[in-house]
Design a protein around this motif. Sequence first.
Motif, short mmCIF file in Angstrom:
data_model
loop_
_atom_site.label_atom_id
_atom_site.label_comp_id
_atom_site.label_asym_id
_atom_site.label_seq_id
_atom_site.Cartn_x
_atom_site.Cartn_y
_atom_site.Cartn_z
N ASP A 39 20.31 18.16 37.42
CA ASP A 39 20.87 19.33 36.45
C ASP A 39 22.05 18.97 36.12
OD1 ASP A 39 18.04 20.73 36.67
OD2 ASP A 39 18.48 22.04 37.59
N GLN A 40 23.03 18.99 36.93
CA GLN A 40 24.10 18.83 36.84
C GLN A 40 24.96 17.28 36.23
OE1 GLN A 40 26.07 20.16 40.27
NE2 GLN A 40 25.87 22.71 39.69
N VAL A 41 24.21 16.90 36.90
CA VAL A 41 24.62 15.19 36.63
C VAL A 41 24.02 15.22 34.58
CG1 VAL A 41 24.20 12.83 36.60
CG2 VAL A 41 24.49 14.38 38.83
N LEU A 42 22.65 15.43 34.76
CA LEU A 42 22.64 14.64 33.48
C LEU A 42 23.18 15.88 31.92
CD1 LEU A 42 18.53 14.33 33.36
CD2 LEU A 42 20.96 12.34 33.06
N ALA A 43 23.31 17.45 32.73
CA ALA A 43 24.52 18.05 31.91
C ALA A 43 24.83 17.02 31.35
CB ALA A 43 24.48 19.58 32.32
N SER A 44 25.95 16.57 32.40
CA SER A 44 27.48 16.31 32.22
C SER A 44 27.55 15.26 30.93
CB SER A 44 28.18 15.89 33.43
OG SER A 44 27.52 14.57 33.65
N LEU A 45 25.91 14.41 30.94
CA LEU A 45 26.07 13.51 29.86
C LEU A 45 26.07 14.16 28.43
CD1 LEU A 45 23.31 11.61 31.43
CD2 LEU A 45 25.76 10.61 31.33
N LEU A 90 25.27 4.71 36.96
CA LEU A 90 24.13 3.93 36.47
C LEU A 90 23.89 5.20 34.94
CD1 LEU A 90 22.32 2.03 35.22
CD2 LEU A 90 20.81 2.96 37.59
N LEU A 91 23.56 6.39 35.28
CA LEU A 91 22.98 7.16 34.17
C LEU A 91 24.15 7.19 32.89
CD1 LEU A 91 21.18 9.84 36.26
CD2 LEU A 91 20.14 8.38 34.71
N GLN A 92 25.38 6.59 33.41
CA GLN A 92 26.82 7.35 32.46
C GLN A 92 27.06 6.23 31.88
OE1 GLN A 92 29.81 7.81 35.65
NE2 GLN A 92 30.19 10.07 34.80
N VAL A 138 14.25 10.57 34.87
CA VAL A 138 14.82 10.61 35.38
C VAL A 138 13.20 11.20 35.98
CG1 VAL A 138 16.05 11.79 37.12
CG2 VAL A 138 17.04 10.29 35.23
N SER A 139 13.25 10.78 37.12
CA SER A 139 11.69 11.26 38.33
C SER A 139 12.38 10.99 39.51
CB SER A 139 10.41 10.78 37.97
OG SER A 139 9.39 11.69 38.71
N LEU A 140 12.51 12.07 40.13
CA LEU A 140 12.78 11.79 42.00
C LEU A 140 12.26 13.14 42.66
CD1 LEU A 140 15.84 13.61 42.02
CD2 LEU A 140 16.32 11.34 40.75
N PRO A 141 12.23 13.15 44.13
CA PRO A 141 11.97 13.42 45.29
C PRO A 141 13.65 14.99 45.11
CG PRO A 141 11.65 11.40 46.27
CD PRO A 141 12.44 11.12 44.69
N ILE A 142 12.69 15.60 45.23
CA ILE A 142 13.67 16.73 44.91
C ILE A 142 13.54 17.55 46.60
CG2 ILE A 142 14.01 17.18 42.85
CD1 ILE A 142 11.36 19.45 42.54
#
Length: 179
Positions: A153-159, A109-111, A123-127
């Motif tokens: 962090d890694q998922v968003l950096a990959s964008l 979805l983010l992609q 993006v906001s979510l429980p960590i």
Amino acid sequence: MPTSDAEGKDWSLERFRRHLPNTVTDIGPGEGTYARLFRPAHPGVWWTGIEIHKPYVAKYKLKSTKTRKMYDEIHVEDVRDSEDHLFHRDLVIAGDVLEHMPREDAVALLQRVEAAGAWHILVSLPIVESEQGEVDGNPHEAHVYQWDAGDMDQVLASLGGNVEAMHGGTLGVWWWSRA
């Protein structure tokens, strides 16, 4: 739950005020937390909501009226089935929603959001461990995946682009911007 923890909301509002988007899509608005928080800071914004649970639209009065502004348009559907044009916005918000789907669906979805042309993604979510099942007859409230801050962090950096992050005691909040 259709509500959200207050942690990170001031941080998010600062970034919203810095960028002042004119178009926003809010994925899974629930009770409309972000529209209520951000609208006063920039009233002319066009707000689109994508809500999977139809009863929330009436329960939380998500549709704008002449006297109350919430969402200018509401799509009642699973965001994973939404048309890409709904993500071609200045800002797409995934506030406390990605934990409600399998990790691979959230990443896809983010992609899609990035590929569709979003300029910013919040993006906001429980960590922290945050077990949750069905709430008020809504099976979509169940937490399917437990995120940690480093993973997002890694998922968003990959964008690509630029990522700002706030890792709190309960929630992580990220603001991704197209480079």
